[in-house]
Structures are given as structure tokens and as C-alpha cells.
Design a protein around this motif. Structure first.
Motif, PDB file in Angstrom:
ATOM      1  N   THR A   1     -28.231 121.986  67.278  1.00 56.99           N
ATOM      2  CA  THR A   1     -28.462 120.724  66.584  1.00 56.99           C
ATOM      3  C   THR A   1     -27.913 120.838  65.164  1.00 56.99           C
ATOM      4  N   ARG A   2     -27.542 119.711  64.599  1.00 57.26           N
ATOM      5  CA  ARG A   2     -26.979 119.705  63.249  1.00 57.26           C
ATOM      6  C   ARG A   2     -28.019 120.025  62.182  1.00 57.26           C
ATOM      7  N   ASP A   3     -29.301 119.871  62.517  1.00 58.01           N
ATOM      8  CA  ASP A   3     -30.354 120.081  61.520  1.00 58.01           C
ATOM      9  C   ASP A   3     -30.897 121.496  61.511  1.00 58.01           C
ATOM     10  N   SER A   4     -30.428 122.347  62.419  1.00 58.89           N
ATOM     11  CA  SER A   4     -30.863 123.738  62.423  1.00 58.89           C
ATOM     12  C   SER A   4     -30.387 124.439  61.156  1.00 58.89           C
ATOM     13  N   LYS A   5     -31.299 125.125  60.471  1.00 57.24           N
ATOM     14  CA  LYS A   5     -30.951 125.875  59.255  1.00 57.24           C
ATOM     15  C   LYS A   5     -30.607 127.313  59.631  1.00 57.24           C
ATOM     16  N   ALA A   6     -29.633 127.456  60.523  1.00 62.40           N
ATOM     17  CA  ALA A   6     -29.258 128.768  61.049  1.00 62.40           C
ATOM     18  C   ALA A   6     -28.782 129.707  59.945  1.00 62.40           C
TER      19      ALA A   6
ATOM     20  N   ILE B   1     -35.472 128.528  70.423  1.00 66.31           N
ATOM     21  CA  ILE B   1     -34.418 129.125  69.602  1.00 66.31           C
ATOM     22  C   ILE B   1     -33.118 128.347  69.822  1.00 66.31           C
ATOM     23  N   ILE B   2     -32.828 128.053  71.073  1.00 71.76           N
ATOM     24  CA  ILE B   2     -31.682 127.215  71.438  1.00 71.76           C
ATOM     25  C   ILE B   2     -32.211 125.895  71.971  1.00 71.76           C
ATOM     26  N   ASP B   3     -31.636 124.789  71.543  1.00 70.65           N
ATOM     27  CA  ASP B   3     -32.099 123.467  71.969  1.00 70.65           C
ATOM     28  C   ASP B   3     -31.274 122.985  73.159  1.00 70.65           C
ATOM     29  N   GLY B   4     -31.717 123.368  74.352  1.00 73.26           N
ATOM     30  CA  GLY B   4     -31.022 122.967  75.561  1.00 73.26           C
ATOM     31  C   GLY B   4     -31.069 121.471  75.807  1.00 73.26           C
ATOM     32  N   TRP B   5     -32.165 120.823  75.395  1.00 70.94           N
ATOM     33  CA  TRP B   5     -32.274 119.367  75.573  1.00 70.94           C
ATOM     34  C   TRP B   5     -31.116 118.664  74.867  1.00 70.94           C
ATOM     35  N   ARG B   6     -30.874 119.054  73.605  1.00 72.22           N
ATOM     36  CA  ARG B   6     -29.854 118.380  72.818  1.00 72.22           C
ATOM     37  C   ARG B   6     -28.447 118.750  73.295  1.00 72.22           C
TER      38      ARG B   6
ATOM     39  N   ARG C   1     -27.504 119.430  76.246  1.00 69.21           N
ATOM     40  CA  ARG C   1     -27.165 118.719  77.478  1.00 69.21           C
ATOM     41  C   ARG C   1     -26.676 117.304  77.184  1.00 69.21           C
ATOM     42  N   ARG C   2     -27.151 116.722  76.073  1.00 67.41           N
ATOM     43  CA  ARG C   2     -26.731 115.354  75.729  1.00 67.41           C
ATOM     44  C   ARG C   2     -25.394 115.344  75.003  1.00 67.41           C
ATOM     45  N   SER C   3     -25.225 116.273  74.058  1.00 68.02           N
ATOM     46  CA  SER C   3     -23.963 116.349  73.309  1.00 68.02           C
ATOM     47  C   SER C   3     -23.830 117.765  72.746  1.00 68.02           C
ATOM     48  N   TRP C   4     -22.627 118.281  72.782  1.00 69.74           N
ATOM     49  CA  TRP C   4     -22.403 119.666  72.369  1.00 69.74           C
ATOM     50  C   TRP C   4     -22.193 119.755  70.867  1.00 69.74           C
ATOM     51  N   PHE C   5     -22.981 120.645  70.227  1.00 66.31           N
ATOM     52  CA  PHE C   5     -22.758 120.969  68.818  1.00 66.31           C
ATOM     53  C   PHE C   5     -23.046 122.448  68.635  1.00 66.31           C
ATOM     54  N   TRP C   6     -22.083 123.153  68.053  1.00 64.07           N
ATOM     55  CA  TRP C   6     -22.263 124.591  67.801  1.00 64.07           C
ATOM     56  C   TRP C   6     -21.286 124.972  66.703  1.00 64.07           C
ATOM     57  N   ASN C   7     -21.773 125.651  65.655  1.00 61.14           N
ATOM     58  CA  ASN C   7     -20.862 126.030  64.576  1.00 61.14           C
ATOM     59  C   ASN C   7     -20.938 127.525  64.297  1.00 61.14           C
ATOM     60  N   ASP C   8     -20.189 127.976  63.314  1.00 56.24           N
ATOM     61  CA  ASP C   8     -20.104 129.409  63.018  1.00 56.24           C
ATOM     62  C   ASP C   8     -21.446 129.980  62.570  1.00 56.24           C
ATOM     63  N   ASP C   9     -22.263 129.187  61.887  1.00 54.50           N
ATOM     64  CA  ASP C   9     -23.571 129.677  61.446  1.00 54.50           C
ATOM     65  C   ASP C   9     -24.457 129.993  62.644  1.00 54.50           C
ATOM     66  N   HIS C  10     -24.424 129.138  63.660  1.00 51.63           N
ATOM     67  CA  HIS C  10     -25.209 129.383  64.862  1.00 51.63           C
ATOM     68  C   HIS C  10     -24.724 130.660  65.543  1.00 51.63           C
ATOM     69  N   ASP C  11     -23.423 130.804  65.603  1.00 50.05           N
ATOM     70  CA  ASP C  11     -22.839 131.973  66.253  1.00 50.05           C
ATOM     71  C   ASP C  11     -23.184 133.261  65.502  1.00 50.05           C
ATOM     72  N   SER C  12     -23.076 133.235  64.179  1.00 52.60           N
ATOM     73  CA  SER C  12     -23.325 134.446  63.397  1.00 52.60           C
ATOM     74  C   SER C  12     -24.796 134.839  63.431  1.00 52.60           C
ATOM     75  N   LEU C  13     -25.702 133.854  63.531  1.00 53.14           N
ATOM     76  CA  LEU C  13     -27.119 134.174  63.649  1.00 53.14           C
ATOM     77  C   LEU C  13     -27.398 134.909  64.956  1.00 53.14           C
ATOM     78  N   LEU C  14     -26.841 134.413  66.067  1.00 51.25           N
ATOM     79  CA  LEU C  14     -27.041 135.093  67.347  1.00 51.25           C
ATOM     80  C   LEU C  14     -26.464 136.502  67.316  1.00 51.25           C
ATOM     81  N   ARG C  15     -25.293 136.675  66.709  1.00 51.31           N
ATOM     82  CA  ARG C  15     -24.693 138.007  66.631  1.00 51.31           C
ATOM     83  C   ARG C  15     -25.571 138.954  65.811  1.00 51.31           C
ATOM     84  N   LEU C  16     -26.169 138.443  64.750  1.00 48.97           N
ATOM     85  CA  LEU C  16     -27.035 139.278  63.932  1.00 48.97           C
ATOM     86  C   LEU C  16     -28.270 139.720  64.720  1.00 48.97           C
TER      87      LEU C  16
END
Length: 295
Positions: free
Chosen positions: A25-30, A51-56, A58-73
Motif C-alpha cells: 500500500t502507498r501508506d505503508s511507512k516501510a 505485514i503484507i496487504d494481500g487484500w490491496r 489483489r485489487r491493484s499492484w503497488f510495490w516500491n524499493d522501500d518495501h523491497d529493502s525492508l523485506l531484504r533486511l
């Protein structure tokens, strides 16, 4: 990009409890959570659902580098010796079908719930909490409708935050303010907290640690210690057990003009769960998270 904390400024905890990050989601402070975890060390990290918003997603895809780097950490933490336990919530319920398999993925163990033993030997039930939410349990369509309304409130929150920055006012969450001041919402939170606290008694535990309702809290309810981690969408808060066994709330919100670059402030609460007062700017109706002791 990998994130390694510097030798200075690293805070050590026995355990950290993080929930409701809502990646996707765009509002996640990842980025804020990533920076906090990069400056922390803990023996056990509990990911307490949503931790991951599967509901959102499924409706529309949003994922950015901050989300990715948090999971990697988080994966780096698990690989370097931190015990990471993932307890799926209702928004990442797609992982619940994996639980009977007893999987451990990339050193992360997935469980329906957990028992955390504190430094003083007290036992705490750790769960997401959606099973105690009557709307989620009994009326899933209403739950999805409520999620849509919540997303709308967060969308409005982004624009109001931008206006407050232009006026030189600190960040406030409109959606959190509304939730705390709508009578029926307050009643629903109270009912949820009481129901979850009863689960601690049923499990013969000293208390319960949960997420789900995005309301950080530590307080005694009918003899059980109720602790809610909050979230990383509005309050930007988590729960921590210090090395000497105290439970505290950790928060990323500060009196800063730009919420994306906030330093962390830590505040202790007593084991009795005493009340904490809001710190608000005079004349400002939007309260900050309750993090300083009441007089």
C-alpha cells in the motif's frame, strides 16, 4: 541495497513485536521501519500479522524499493541469527494455508500464534487478533467495505499532511484522530481489547500481545496485561522487550515537518500498564501517540 547499522546508535532488545506494516500500500511507512530495524538488534523478532496487504495487492499492484529493502533486511536478520516468527493476519491470510505444513522459509518460522516468555518468566500469548474482531469473523464483506473506507481515510490523510507541512505544523494522522473520536469506533476498540485480554486468561498466560486495530497500547485489563503493537501506517509504532525485561512502545513519530525522515523516540511504560497522556500542540485537535507519562 543492504542496510547495516553503524557500531554506534544500535539499540539492543530481547524481543521486538511488529505488526500491520501493510506492504503493498502507498501508506505503508516501510522506510521508517527499515531504518528502525537497521539501528536495532534483537534476539527474537515477531511479525504479528498484516505485514503484507494481500487484500490491496489483489485489487491493484503497488510495490516500491522501500518495501523491497525492508523485506531484504528482515531476511538478513533471520540469516544472521535473529529468530524471526511470522504470525499471519487477516490481510496476509494467504499464508495461513501454509501453517499446517510447519514451514520455515528462509529461516523465518510461520505460526498461527506463539508464546513469548519474558525475562522474568512471564508467558504472553502472541497473536494478530482478527479472530476477536466480530466484523472480520462474522461479516467478511463488511470487513472489506471497512478496509475500503479506511483506505479512503488514508488517502485524505496524505493531502492533509501535505497542507500541515506547508503551515509548519507537525505530522498528525487524520484517520487515527477520527478513529479515537468516533464514539462507535471507541466502543469497538474497547470490546476488542477486552476480548483479547480474556484469551490470556484462557491460556493461563500473564498477558497478550497483538496488533490488528492499529492502536498502540499497554494496559492492565481485568488482571491481564494487554499490549498492542500499533502499526506502521499511522502510529508507526511497535512493542519491545528490553534486555532487562521491561515492555515499552517504540515510535517513529516526532515533532518534525517531514514524516518520511523522522528519528525514533522510545518511551517506557510500567509493568502495571499505567496510563500515558497525549502530547498535543495547543489548539491542535490531532493528538500525537500517547508516549509520555501522565502526571
Amino acid at each position: 541495497m543492504d542496510y547495516e547499522p553503524s557500531a554506534s546508535g544500535v539499540t539492543r532488545y530481547r524481543a521486538l513485536f511488529i505488526s500491520d506494516v501493510h506492504l503493498g500500500t502507498r501508506d505503508s511507512k516501510a522506510a521508517l521501519l527499515r531504518d528502525f530495524l537497521a539501528s536495532s538488534r534483537c534476539e527474537t523478532l515477531y511479525l504479528v500479522g498484516d505485514i503484507i496487504d494481500g487484500w490491496r495487492l489483489r485489487r491493484s499492484w503497488f510495490w516500491n524499493d522501500d518495501h523491497d529493502s525492508l523485506l531484504r533486511l528482515i531476511l538478513q536478520m533471520a540469516a544472521s541469527g535473529t529468530e524471526v516468527i511470522y504470525i499471519p493476519g487477516n490481510h496476509d491470510e494467504m499464508f495461513r494455508s501454509w501453517l499446517p505444513l510447519g514451514l520455515k522459509i528462509a529461516s523465518i518460522r510461520m505460526q498461527e500464534r506463539a508464546i513469548h516468555e519474558a525475562a522474568d518468566g512471564r508467558r504472553f500469548v502472541v497473536l494478530h487478533g482478527d479472530e476477536f474482531d466480530s466484523v472480520v469473523r462474522c461479516a467478511p464483506m463488511l470487513a472489506h467495505l471497512g478496509d475500503w473506507a479506511y483506505a479512503l481515510a488514508l488517502w485524505l490523510n496524505r493531502y492533509l499532511a501535505a497542507i500541515r507541512r506547508r503551515l509548519g505544523l507537525p505530522y498528525r494522522s487524520f484517520s487515527a484522530w477520527a478513529k479515537r473520536h468516533v464514539k462507535e469506533a471507541v466502543k469497538a476498540v474497547d470490546r476488542f481489547e477486552e476480548a483479547v485480554a480474556q484469551e490470556a486468561k484462557r491460556c493461563d498466560a500473564a498477558g497478550v500481545i497483538c496488533g490488528h486495530i492499529h492502536t498502540p497500547e499497554i494496559r492492565m485489563i481485568d488482571g491481564s496485561l494487554y499490549m498492542n503493537t500499533g502499526d506502521w501506517v499511522e502510529s508507526c509504532s511497535g512493542l519491545a522487550e528490553t534486555m532487562d525485561g521491561r515492555f515499552i512502545l517504540v515510535s517513529g513519530l516526532e515533532e518534525q515537518r517531514h514524516p518520511g525522515a523522522l528519528p525514533f523516540r522510545r518511551a517506557s511504560r510500567s509493568r502495571s500498564g499505567e496510563a500515558f497522556a497525549d502530547e498535543s500542540v495547543p489548539g491542535d485537535p490531532w493528538p500525537r501517540p500517547a508516549l509520555t507519562p501522565a502526571a
